[in-house]
Design a protein around this motif. Structure first.
Motif, PDB file in Angstrom:
ATOM      1  N   GLN A  66       0.832  -1.211   0.000  1.00  0.00           N
ATOM      2  CA  GLN A  66       0.000   0.000   0.000  1.00  0.00           C
ATOM      3  C   GLN A  66       0.861   1.253   0.000  1.00  0.00           C
ATOM      4  O   GLN A  66       0.509   2.259  -0.610  1.00  0.00           O
ATOM      5  CB  GLN A  66      -0.962  -0.010   1.186  1.00  0.00           C
ATOM      6  CG  GLN A  66      -0.323  -0.001   2.567  1.00  0.00           C
ATOM      7  CD  GLN A  66       0.080   1.375   3.082  1.00  0.00           C
ATOM      8  OE1 GLN A  66      -0.474   2.382   2.657  1.00  0.00           O
ATOM      9  NE2 GLN A  66       1.061   1.425   3.980  1.00  0.00           N
ATOM     10  N   THR A 113      -2.937  -6.804  -3.799  1.00  0.00           N
ATOM     11  CA  THR A 113      -3.238  -5.792  -2.792  1.00  0.00           C
ATOM     12  C   THR A 113      -4.401  -4.910  -3.215  1.00  0.00           C
ATOM     13  O   THR A 113      -5.281  -4.585  -2.399  1.00  0.00           O
ATOM     14  CB  THR A 113      -1.997  -4.919  -2.533  1.00  0.00           C
ATOM     15  OG1 THR A 113      -0.914  -5.760  -2.114  1.00  0.00           O
ATOM     16  CG2 THR A 113      -2.270  -3.890  -1.464  1.00  0.00           C
ATOM     17  N   ALA A 155      -7.983  -4.489  -1.326  1.00  0.00           N
ATOM     18  CA  ALA A 155      -8.493  -3.180  -0.896  1.00  0.00           C
ATOM     19  C   ALA A 155      -9.860  -2.888  -1.496  1.00  0.00           C
ATOM     20  O   ALA A 155     -10.690  -2.222  -0.868  1.00  0.00           O
ATOM     21  CB  ALA A 155      -7.503  -2.087  -1.290  1.00  0.00           C
TER      22      ALA A 155
END
Length: 423
Positions: free
Chosen positions: A166, A366, A370
């Motif tokens: 992130q 990722t 998310a």
């Protein structure tokens, strides 16, 4: 008065620019030479690709920082572009350092297995401490990541990897957003005012970087015993000093210039930051020689040796036999052991291609992780709105049915008599 102050600041910048450029250039050149030599050693002794590809990615941080800083110090109008490149590579280097620790532990499957075993051991200890009563559930909450990270098992590794990736995504996005805001004239670097974008971006990056570093600290805390052979504390401190110190150094310089302690006119703020980074990268390059040495990879294990070739060479010679000379053939044999991955071209290819595939895979994973909670939230909102919009229609439908039943009863010739009375 203000004009005279700005003129004095501009004169100070002009007088100090050339000496700072020369001194910074010397330090940056030393950093480049030392770092590139160390990188070349790793590429030449590329015997453990799983670890060394990430070491090389971390080591490239010094040349990138040093080059960008000296260019920004030389040509101030290019400082924004150089800052973007430096920021993007900083985020990638932090991700690479985390991947390096995972590679030293044997890869992702081994790390997940190790964390699961630690979680089971801690659960058994809690069960014994409570006298056979039911202990903490294995699937811990987000709070357990701060207090009891080992209880999470494989979920801890997922959280750590998400924290590293992130930061790489947000840092890159914020870097390009800063460029767009700068072109629009609303970025205001070093200006802590609500109508500029700098303070908001600084808050986002600060939170993202702090979370990524904290994830790395938690991962080191859980795996430090297994990482002892590679002296992880030295590597962690040397790397964290570059990432964390340079960022907070820039924020501190911006605050000092904002309050007028140091001048910010004439790109003085960026010049101070870039000059200090040139000096710091020379120190970091020296530290990397000892911390990320290539010597452990110069000795190839027997089990991982490459192909063995035998070369035969025949040479025609003349041998004297008394007074006469007779031709003879001398045959020599040479054995060559080719170590895998020691070719510079193959090493670079593995670092760029294989390492790039890992990065893309983790970034996609990722982003999907998310987006998943957001999709669930949107779906829940849509279902709630649909339920609210459909509910009144159902009530009106019930009212119509009830009215129809009443009319049927009124128009029919049904007589209701008490029980036991016959007509």
């Amino acid at each position: 008065m203000e004009f005279n102050e700005m003129s004095s600041f501009q004169g100070l910048y002009t007088n100090l620019h050339v000496p700072a450029l020369i001194i910074g250039g010397v330090f940056a050149l030393n950093a480049l030479i030392l770092s590139l030599m160390l990188i070349f050693r790793h590429l030449r002794s590329y015997t453990n690709p799983y670890e060394q590809k990430w070491i090389i990615a971390v080591l490239f941080m010094v040349p990138v920082y040093a080059t960008d800083s000296i260019i920004s110090l030389w040509v101030s109008r290019l400082s924004m572009i150089c800052d973007i490149l430096r920021s993007c590579y900083e985020a990638f280097a932090l991700y690479s350092f985390g991947r390096y620790l995972v590679a030293c532990l044997g890869g992702e499957p081994r790390v997940v297995e190790m964390l699961e075993n630690k979680a089971n051991e801690e659960l058994q200890e809690q069960l014994l401490e409570k006298g056979g009563k039911k202990g903490r559930h294995k699937e811990g909450s987000f709070r357990d990541f701060f207090c009891h990270p080992t209880i999470l098992g494989k979920d801890m590794y997922t959280t750590v990897k998400f924290g590293l990736v992130q930061y790489m995504i947000l840092k890159t996005a914020c870097a390009f957003l800063s460029l767009i805001l700068e072109l629009l004239g609303v970025y205001g670097e070093g200006e802590f005012k609500w109508y500029y974008g700098y303070p908001y971006i600084a808050i986002v990056i600060n939170f993202s970087q702090s979370w990524a570093l904290y994830c790395l600290v938690q991962f080191y805390h859980v795996t430090r015993e297994r990482l002892q052979p590679i002296r992880p504390l030295e590597k962690f401190i040397s790397f964290k000093a570059i990432v964390f110190a340079t960022w907070w150094q820039g924020v501190a310089i911006a605050i000092i210039c904002y309050f007028g302690i140091l001048p910010k006119a004439g790109k003085m703020q960026n010049a101070i930051q870039n000059f200090l980074i040139c000096i710091e990268m020379a120190v970091a390059a020296i530290a990397h020689i000892y911390v990320f040495s290539a010597e452990p990879y110069q000795y190839l294990p027997i089990a991982r040796s490459g192909s063995v070739t035998l070369e035969k060479t025949k040479t025609q010679v003349k041998v004297k036999d008394g007074k006469d000379e007779k031709p003879a053939t001398v045959e020599t044999k040479e054995m060559h052991v080719e170590a895998p991955g020691t070719s510079i071209r193959e090493s670079v290819q593995d670092v760029v291609l294989v390492g790039g595939k890992h990065v893309v895979k983790d970034v996609v994973l990722t982003i999907s992780q998310a987006i998943e909670p957001v999709e669930k939230g949107v779906t829940k909102i849509q279902e709630t709105m649909h339920h609210i919009s459909v509910k009144p229609n159902k009530e009106s439908e019930y009212e119509i049915d009830e009215h129809t039943d009443e009319r049927i009863v009124d128009e029919s010739e049904i007589e209701i008599r008490p029980e036991g009375i016959q007509k």
